[in-house]
Motif scaffolding. Structure first.
Motif, PDB file in Angstrom:
ATOM      1  N   LYS A  15      -9.585   1.621   4.725  1.00 28.86           N
ATOM      2  CA  LYS A  15     -10.431   1.591   3.539  1.00 28.86           C
ATOM      3  C   LYS A  15      -9.766   0.788   2.421  1.00 28.86           C
ATOM      4  O   LYS A  15     -10.392  -0.074   1.806  1.00 28.86           O
ATOM      5  N   ALA A  16      -8.493   1.057   2.182  1.00 36.75           N
ATOM      6  CA  ALA A  16      -7.754   0.329   1.141  1.00 36.75           C
ATOM      7  C   ALA A  16      -7.660  -1.146   1.486  1.00 36.75           C
ATOM      8  O   ALA A  16      -7.807  -2.016   0.613  1.00 36.75           O
ATOM      9  N   LEU A  17      -7.457  -1.436   2.748  1.00 40.41           N
ATOM     10  CA  LEU A  17      -7.366  -2.829   3.189  1.00 40.41           C
ATOM     11  C   LEU A  17      -8.690  -3.555   2.997  1.00 40.41           C
ATOM     12  O   LEU A  17      -8.721  -4.706   2.540  1.00 40.41           O
ATOM     13  N   ARG A  18      -9.811  -2.893   3.304  1.00 37.88           N
ATOM     14  CA  ARG A  18     -11.126  -3.505   3.099  1.00 37.88           C
ATOM     15  C   ARG A  18     -11.380  -3.778   1.621  1.00 37.88           C
ATOM     16  O   ARG A  18     -11.895  -4.839   1.252  1.00 37.88           O
ATOM     17  N   LEU A  19     -11.031  -2.825   0.771  1.00 39.10           N
ATOM     18  CA  LEU A  19     -11.207  -3.038  -0.667  1.00 39.10           C
ATOM     19  C   LEU A  19     -10.377  -4.226  -1.141  1.00 39.10           C
ATOM     20  O   LEU A  19     -10.839  -5.034  -1.936  1.00 39.10           O
ATOM     21  N   GLU A  75      -3.672  -2.526  -7.669  1.00 39.31           N
ATOM     22  CA  GLU A  75      -3.804  -1.556  -8.753  1.00 39.31           C
ATOM     23  C   GLU A  75      -5.230  -1.020  -8.809  1.00 39.31           C
ATOM     24  O   GLU A  75      -5.454   0.174  -8.988  1.00 39.31           O
ATOM     25  N   GLY A  76      -6.197  -1.913  -8.641  1.00 37.19           N
ATOM     26  CA  GLY A  76      -7.598  -1.512  -8.619  1.00 37.19           C
ATOM     27  C   GLY A  76      -7.924  -0.642  -7.422  1.00 37.19           C
ATOM     28  O   GLY A  76      -8.678   0.330  -7.524  1.00 37.19           O
ATOM     29  N   VAL A  77      -7.347  -0.982  -6.273  1.00 42.33           N
ATOM     30  CA  VAL A  77      -7.551  -0.179  -5.065  1.00 42.33           C
ATOM     31  C   VAL A  77      -7.018   1.236  -5.289  1.00 42.33           C
ATOM     32  O   VAL A  77      -7.662   2.220  -4.910  1.00 42.33           O
ATOM     33  N   GLU A  78      -5.870   1.338  -5.935  1.00 43.18           N
ATOM     34  CA  GLU A  78      -5.296   2.656  -6.222  1.00 43.18           C
ATOM     35  C   GLU A  78      -6.223   3.473  -7.124  1.00 43.18           C
ATOM     36  O   GLU A  78      -6.492   4.642  -6.867  1.00 43.18           O
ATOM     37  N   LEU A 109       0.841  -1.202   0.000  1.00 45.36           N
ATOM     38  CA  LEU A 109       0.000   0.000   0.000  1.00 45.36           C
ATOM     39  C   LEU A 109       0.877   1.253   0.000  1.00 45.36           C
ATOM     40  O   LEU A 109       0.556   2.244  -0.655  1.00 45.36           O
ATOM     41  N   ASN A 110       1.987   1.196   0.715  1.00 48.50           N
ATOM     42  CA  ASN A 110       2.934   2.305   0.731  1.00 48.50           C
ATOM     43  C   ASN A 110       3.560   2.497  -0.643  1.00 48.50           C
ATOM     44  O   ASN A 110       3.688   3.625  -1.121  1.00 48.50           O
ATOM     45  N   GLU A 111       3.926   1.420  -1.312  1.00 51.25           N
ATOM     46  CA  GLU A 111       4.524   1.496  -2.643  1.00 51.25           C
ATOM     47  C   GLU A 111       3.560   2.120  -3.654  1.00 51.25           C
ATOM     48  O   GLU A 111       3.982   2.832  -4.564  1.00 51.25           O
TER      49      GLU A 111
END
Length: 96
Positions: free
Chosen positions: A53-57, A66-69, A26-28
């Motif tokens: 939120k990103a983790l749940r997605l 990539e989709g989360v981004e 997630l940091n990258e």
């Protein structure tokens, strides 16, 4: 100057039953910032909602990073557009 609070990446990962690799990824992708201090990694408190939120997605909906981004960036753009619309409505109400 206000002191910033942090949560250990290890504690965050244990609490969410995930590997620290996920947070590093997630940091990258620029979704979460990680602070390195004395051989440990930390997440700033204000970044926790985005991290969760990103983790749940990623985990609950099985969306790749990539989709989360992409989803995160689109949500940010929608929020910016909504804020601009609110400002413009407020300006318009002054002229009515």
């Amino acid at each position: 100057m206000q002191q910033q609070e942090y949560v250990s990446v290890t504690e965050f990962c244990i609490g969410h039953s995930i590997s620290t690799t996920v947070i590093n990824q997630l940091n990258e992708f620029g979704l979460v910032s990680i602070i390195e201090r004395s051989d440990s990694s930390y997440i700033p408190m204000e970044e926790l909602p985005m991290a969760e939120k990103a983790l749940r997605l990623h985990t609950d909906l099985n969306i790749n990073l990539e989709g989360v981004e992409v989803i995160t960036r689109l949500l940010e753009r929608i929020e910016e557009a909504n804020e601009e619309m609110r400002r413009l409505k407020n300006k318009l109400s002054l002229y009515e």
